[in-house]
Write a protein that holds these residues in place. Structure first.
Motif, PDB file in Angstrom:
ATOM      1  N   GLY A  20      59.893 140.342 -21.393  1.00 48.05           N
ATOM      2  CA  GLY A  20      58.482 140.564 -21.056  1.00 48.05           C
ATOM      3  C   GLY A  20      57.573 139.536 -21.708  1.00 48.05           C
ATOM      4  O   GLY A  20      56.621 139.037 -21.083  1.00 48.05           O
ATOM      5  N   VAL A  21      57.854 139.191 -22.960  1.00 49.18           N
ATOM      6  CA  VAL A  21      57.079 138.149 -23.648  1.00 49.18           C
ATOM      7  C   VAL A  21      57.271 136.813 -22.923  1.00 49.18           C
ATOM      8  O   VAL A  21      56.303 136.086 -22.666  1.00 49.18           O
ATOM      9  N   TRP A  22      58.523 136.473 -22.601  1.00 51.67           N
ATOM     10  CA  TRP A  22      58.814 135.225 -21.896  1.00 51.67           C
ATOM     11  C   TRP A  22      58.052 135.171 -20.565  1.00 51.67           C
ATOM     12  O   TRP A  22      57.418 134.158 -20.249  1.00 51.67           O
ATOM     13  N   GLN A  23      58.081 136.258 -19.798  1.00 47.68           N
ATOM     14  CA  GLN A  23      57.399 136.286 -18.507  1.00 47.68           C
ATOM     15  C   GLN A  23      55.892 136.094 -18.678  1.00 47.68           C
ATOM     16  O   GLN A  23      55.267 135.338 -17.921  1.00 47.68           O
ATOM     17  N   ALA A  24      55.294 136.746 -19.656  1.00 48.66           N
ATOM     18  CA  ALA A  24      53.851 136.613 -19.892  1.00 48.66           C
ATOM     19  C   ALA A  24      53.488 135.173 -20.248  1.00 48.66           C
ATOM     20  O   ALA A  24      52.485 134.630 -19.765  1.00 48.66           O
ATOM     21  N   ALA A  25      54.302 134.545 -21.083  1.00 51.33           N
ATOM     22  CA  ALA A  25      54.031 133.157 -21.480  1.00 51.33           C
ATOM     23  C   ALA A  25      54.179 132.216 -20.294  1.00 51.33           C
ATOM     24  O   ALA A  25      53.378 131.278 -20.131  1.00 51.33           O
ATOM     25  N   ARG A  26      55.178 132.417 -19.461  1.00 49.56           N
ATOM     26  CA  ARG A  26      55.382 131.561 -18.285  1.00 49.56           C
ATOM     27  C   ARG A  26      54.208 131.727 -17.302  1.00 49.56           C
ATOM     28  O   ARG A  26      53.727 130.749 -16.752  1.00 49.56           O
ATOM     29  N   ARG A  27      53.782 132.971 -17.096  1.00 49.77           N
ATOM     30  CA  ARG A  27      52.647 133.201 -16.188  1.00 49.77           C
ATOM     31  C   ARG A  27      51.391 132.508 -16.717  1.00 49.77           C
ATOM     32  O   ARG A  27      50.643 131.897 -15.958  1.00 49.77           O
ATOM     33  N   ALA A  28      51.154 132.592 -18.022  1.00 46.71           N
ATOM     34  CA  ALA A  28      49.968 131.969 -18.622  1.00 46.71           C
ATOM     35  C   ALA A  28      50.005 130.450 -18.469  1.00 46.71           C
ATOM     36  O   ALA A  28      48.956 129.806 -18.396  1.00 46.71           O
ATOM     37  N   ALA A  29      51.194 129.885 -18.403  1.00 55.09           N
ATOM     38  CA  ALA A  29      51.352 128.436 -18.234  1.00 55.09           C
ATOM     39  C   ALA A  29      51.298 128.042 -16.757  1.00 55.09           C
ATOM     40  O   ALA A  29      51.487 126.871 -16.420  1.00 55.09           O
ATOM     41  N   HIS A  59      57.463 141.086 -33.808  1.00 57.31           N
ATOM     42  CA  HIS A  59      56.500 142.172 -33.598  1.00 57.31           C
ATOM     43  C   HIS A  59      55.262 141.807 -34.400  1.00 57.31           C
ATOM     44  O   HIS A  59      55.358 141.451 -35.575  1.00 57.31           O
ATOM     45  N   TYR A  60      54.110 141.889 -33.780  1.00 52.35           N
ATOM     46  CA  TYR A  60      52.838 141.629 -34.461  1.00 52.35           C
ATOM     47  C   TYR A  60      52.123 142.962 -34.495  1.00 52.35           C
ATOM     48  O   TYR A  60      51.682 143.460 -33.452  1.00 52.35           O
ATOM     49  N   GLY A  61      52.113 143.571 -35.660  1.00 50.81           N
ATOM     50  CA  GLY A  61      51.653 144.946 -35.719  1.00 50.81           C
ATOM     51  C   GLY A  61      52.644 145.811 -34.962  1.00 50.81           C
ATOM     52  O   GLY A  61      53.843 145.742 -35.204  1.00 50.81           O
ATOM     53  N   GLU A  62      52.162 146.538 -33.994  1.00 57.69           N
ATOM     54  CA  GLU A  62      53.014 147.458 -33.229  1.00 57.69           C
ATOM     55  C   GLU A  62      53.509 146.880 -31.905  1.00 57.69           C
ATOM     56  O   GLU A  62      54.237 147.547 -31.190  1.00 57.69           O
ATOM     57  N   ARG A  63      53.150 145.638 -31.593  1.00 50.97           N
ATOM     58  CA  ARG A  63      53.507 145.130 -30.266  1.00 50.97           C
ATOM     59  C   ARG A  63      54.516 143.991 -30.328  1.00 50.97           C
ATOM     60  O   ARG A  63      54.558 143.234 -31.291  1.00 50.97           O
ATOM     61  N   ALA A  64      55.315 143.893 -29.265  1.00 48.35           N
ATOM     62  CA  ALA A  64      56.228 142.761 -29.120  1.00 48.35           C
ATOM     63  C   ALA A  64      55.365 141.530 -28.909  1.00 48.35           C
ATOM     64  O   ALA A  64      54.467 141.529 -28.064  1.00 48.35           O
ATOM     65  N   ALA A  65      55.613 140.491 -29.697  1.00 47.33           N
ATOM     66  CA  ALA A  65      54.703 139.352 -29.697  1.00 47.33           C
ATOM     67  C   ALA A  65      55.368 138.022 -29.387  1.00 47.33           C
ATOM     68  O   ALA A  65      54.710 137.096 -28.921  1.00 47.33           O
ATOM     69  N   GLY A  66      56.656 137.880 -29.674  1.00 51.40           N
ATOM     70  CA  GLY A  66      57.321 136.603 -29.465  1.00 51.40           C
ATOM     71  C   GLY A  66      58.825 136.761 -29.425  1.00 51.40           C
ATOM     72  O   GLY A  66      59.364 137.795 -29.815  1.00 51.40           O
ATOM     73  N   MET A  67      59.484 135.723 -28.927  1.00 53.77           N
ATOM     74  CA  MET A  67      60.944 135.743 -28.863  1.00 53.77           C
ATOM     75  C   MET A  67      61.484 134.337 -29.072  1.00 53.77           C
ATOM     76  O   MET A  67      60.796 133.350 -28.823  1.00 53.77           O
ATOM     77  N   LEU A  68      62.709 134.276 -29.585  1.00 56.86           N
ATOM     78  CA  LEU A  68      63.375 133.001 -29.865  1.00 56.86           C
ATOM     79  C   LEU A  68      64.858 133.170 -29.593  1.00 56.86           C
ATOM     80  O   LEU A  68      65.434 134.207 -29.941  1.00 56.86           O
ATOM     81  N   VAL A  69      65.473 132.167 -28.976  1.00 55.90           N
ATOM     82  CA  VAL A  69      66.919 132.140 -28.772  1.00 55.90           C
ATOM     83  C   VAL A  69      67.422 130.765 -29.214  1.00 55.90           C
ATOM     84  O   VAL A  69      66.844 129.733 -28.848  1.00 55.90           O
ATOM     85  N   ALA A  70      68.462 130.754 -30.020  1.00 56.29           N
ATOM     86  CA  ALA A  70      69.097 129.509 -30.466  1.00 56.29           C
ATOM     87  C   ALA A  70      70.604 129.688 -30.386  1.00 56.29           C
ATOM     88  O   ALA A  70      71.119 130.804 -30.484  1.00 56.29           O
ATOM     89  N   GLU A  71      71.289 128.568 -30.214  1.00 55.09           N
ATOM     90  CA  GLU A  71      72.752 128.603 -30.101  1.00 55.09           C
ATOM     91  C   GLU A  71      73.336 127.411 -30.846  1.00 55.09           C
ATOM     92  O   GLU A  71      72.590 126.494 -31.218  1.00 55.09           O
ATOM     93  N   PRO A  72      74.630 127.404 -31.063  1.00 56.73           N
ATOM     94  CA  PRO A  72      75.243 126.245 -31.718  1.00 56.73           C
ATOM     95  C   PRO A  72      74.979 124.971 -30.912  1.00 56.73           C
ATOM     96  O   PRO A  72      75.026 124.980 -29.686  1.00 56.73           O
ATOM     97  N   SER A  87      66.787 126.990 -27.895  1.00 55.44           N
ATOM     98  CA  SER A  87      66.671 126.917 -26.445  1.00 55.44           C
ATOM     99  C   SER A  87      65.438 127.624 -25.907  1.00 55.44           C
ATOM    100  O   SER A  87      64.970 127.285 -24.817  1.00 55.44           O
ATOM    101  N   MET A  88      64.885 128.581 -26.643  1.00 57.08           N
ATOM    102  CA  MET A  88      63.701 129.306 -26.170  1.00 57.08           C
ATOM    103  C   MET A  88      62.846 129.761 -27.350  1.00 57.08           C
ATOM    104  O   MET A  88      63.358 130.360 -28.286  1.00 57.08           O
ATOM    105  N   VAL A  89      61.545 129.487 -27.265  1.00 55.13           N
ATOM    106  CA  VAL A  89      60.555 130.068 -28.179  1.00 55.13           C
ATOM    107  C   VAL A  89      59.333 130.364 -27.326  1.00 55.13           C
ATOM    108  O   VAL A  89      58.737 129.444 -26.754  1.00 55.13           O
TER     109      VAL A  89
END
Length: 164
Positions: A20-29, A59-72, A87-89
């Motif tokens: 959901g965070v990823w989708q919101a950020a993509r829409r904003a862009a 989580h920023y306070g009570e809400r989901a605020a950001g996401m990150l994925v990293a791999e080798p 790979s994703m922030v």
């Protein structure tokens, strides 16, 4: 100001929040994600800690605020166990500028929820000045490597080294 809490994405609910965070950020862009792309991101996030991957939810306070994925990190010689590839922030646009991305990056750099890589690599679009400011602030440097995406957009590789 609310406290930012970083947790592993380790269940279906945290994965749903991250997508959901990823989708919101993509829409904003101005980049509306397709259903197929959303499904691929959901699968990547769901893998979580499999195969040495790191998936984090902020989580920023009570809400989901950001996401990150990293791999080798993988190069032409194969995997490099000392290096991770970011790979994703993504951060909820309503919270841009609140330090959420920095908190995610700091957690990854310290190895709070993962392998504790001593180097990190990331590719970013040459036009993504917000991301470049984040990476520079977290100690990344531009390696000078460039590539061109199939849409013709130029990307650059940045690297961070512990203690650097």
């Amino acid at each position: 100001m609310p406290r930012t809490l970083i947790t592993p994405i380790d269940d279906e609910e945290s994965g749903r929040l991250a997508v959901g965070v990823w989708q919101a950020a993509r829409r904003a862009a101005g980049n509306l994600p397709s259903e197929a792309r959303s499904e691929r991101v959901a699968a990547k996030v769901a893998r979580g800690a499999e195969a040495g991957e790191v998936a984090l939810l902020a989580h920023y306070g009570e809400r989901a605020a950001g996401m990150l994925v990293a791999e080798p990190f993988q190069d032409e010689d194969g995997p490099d166990d000392a290096c991770g590839h970011l790979s994703m922030v993504f951060v909820d646009p309503a919270l841009w500028g609140c330090g959420v991305a920095s908190a995610l990056m700091r957690s990854l750099q310290r190895g709070d929820h993962g392998p504790g890589w001593t180097r990190l690599s990331v590719w970013t679009r040459a036009t993504n000045l917000r991301a470049q400011r984040l990476y520079r602030a977290r100690g990344f440097t531009d390696t000078g490597e460039r590539a061109t995406l199939h849409e013709g957009e130029v990307i650059s590789r940045w690297e961070w080294r512990a203690g650097g």
